[in-house]
Design a protein around this motif. Sequence first.
Motif, mmCIF file in Angstrom:
data_model
loop_
_atom_site.group_PDB
_atom_site.id
_atom_site.type_symbol
_atom_site.label_atom_id
_atom_site.label_comp_id
_atom_site.label_asym_id
_atom_site.label_seq_id
_atom_site.Cartn_x
_atom_site.Cartn_y
_atom_site.Cartn_z
ATOM 1 N N ARG A 178 0.844 -1.195 0.000
ATOM 2 C CA ARG A 178 0.000 0.000 0.000
ATOM 3 C C ARG A 178 0.876 1.240 0.000
ATOM 4 N NH1 ARG A 178 -5.161 -0.577 3.989
ATOM 5 N NH2 ARG A 178 -5.329 1.575 3.271
ATOM 6 N N ALA A 361 -4.969 -6.505 -6.577
ATOM 7 C CA ALA A 361 -4.879 -5.198 -5.920
ATOM 8 C C ALA A 361 -6.197 -4.446 -6.026
ATOM 9 C CB ALA A 361 -3.748 -4.384 -6.549
ATOM 10 N N ARG A 372 -2.096 1.304 -4.432
ATOM 11 C CA ARG A 372 -1.315 0.070 -4.349
ATOM 12 C C ARG A 372 -0.198 0.068 -5.369
ATOM 13 N NH1 ARG A 372 -3.828 -3.775 -0.577
ATOM 14 N NH2 ARG A 372 -5.581 -2.553 0.189
#
Length: 453
Positions: A178, A361, A372
């Motif tokens: 992240r 993701a 991401r």
Amino acid sequence: MIPSILHSAVMTGIKFVVREGALQGRLPVQKLARNCVAECALAAAGLAARRAGLAELPVARVDDGAVATAFLSERHLLINGRAPVNFAPLSRFWQTADGWVRTHANYPHHRARLLDALGVPEDAAAVKAALAERSALDVEEAVYAAGGLAVALRTPEEWAAHPQAADLAKRPLVEQGRLDTARVRTFAPLDTSPLLPAAGLRVLDLTRVLAGPVATRTLALLGADVLRLDAPRLPELPDQHADTGLGKRSATLDLATDRQTFEELLAAADVVVTGYRPGALDRFGLSAEALAERRPGVVVAQLSAWGAYGPWCERRGFDSLVQAATGIAVLEGSAERPGALPAQALDHGTGYLLAAAVLRALTEQSYEGGSRFVRLALARTARWLTDGADGRGDMAAGDLGSDSYDGPEPWLSETDSALGRLRYALSPVSFEGGPADWGRPPVPWGTDAARWC
């Protein structure tokens, strides 16, 4: 969350058709190919289930015949009956004074730099004579310093002792993380037939040869609006562009002079995929962190040859060069006569893994939010292959039966296009209710406007 074949050997929701004789090699190429496609199909089914509100994942199907055909897609392509040109005459193995070196000179600018480094004209005999007088490592360094592409043949043991291999060993096959705390992604409901898990998503494709375009070609199959952007001064090889351009649009954009257009595209993009050397695009503000700062919620997918770390992180590279450097060419042949994998499996396999990572993701964003990044490298995929390419696929023989691979014909299709009549390989990514083919043929390089539809 969606299970992954790369992390779990026991799961349901995916079926295999095993065909002996597909992608035969000394290394487990068929297993690698099967696992990469299975990972992508499972990720696509997971996002489709999330968006369509399904209680169960659609069953994914992986057929070795479809996989083998797709991993050789650039060889199966026909344009008006003409076979493609995949390697230029100076892209090959050459003997040196102490071994072998592999060169890559498909692009004109790479060919010119190779010839400049060797101080010879564009003549195969002159190149052969020049290389025969020098050591492989000397050629590797001299050509790299000139901006060209040449890699000394190494044994697996020699590569294992290289600092770049040591850095690769510390990293996972698929890096991901992240970048911020952007809000949870909300998808429009998915009620189309076929199920297109990437429908409505916009993908900026800043990739070249071959893994990145395979990844974005797969996202286009799954419904994404994929806009490929290239620098006007660096035309793509026409046959390669035709093979990997299915489902996409193609535009040119000079990032040095037209940043406003790029920023407008980025503002509406969901995914940015880059395939240039690590750091090469940072001066344009295209690092993952910079992109997420300007476009919170974006997924940034990054691909490189050697990895984003280590002494070779800034080097250019291609599948054939990675095979030579990492010992694969020795394992598939010998130190005296190097060989090659039966397909550019590092490129194709990494492409499907990259597409899978993007799909996962996006799915994770719908639960947890956050911009991401995902990151893969051909050399790390090479390590996975030489380690055995373990995953779910190798444990699934006979799920839907076994058969022999009798050729690619069942997994080839044809269409008319602005490029002419095309024969092409169908995608091996398949799940119940999903698409069987791309919604549009490839277009000539750079013919679309640099804007979203």
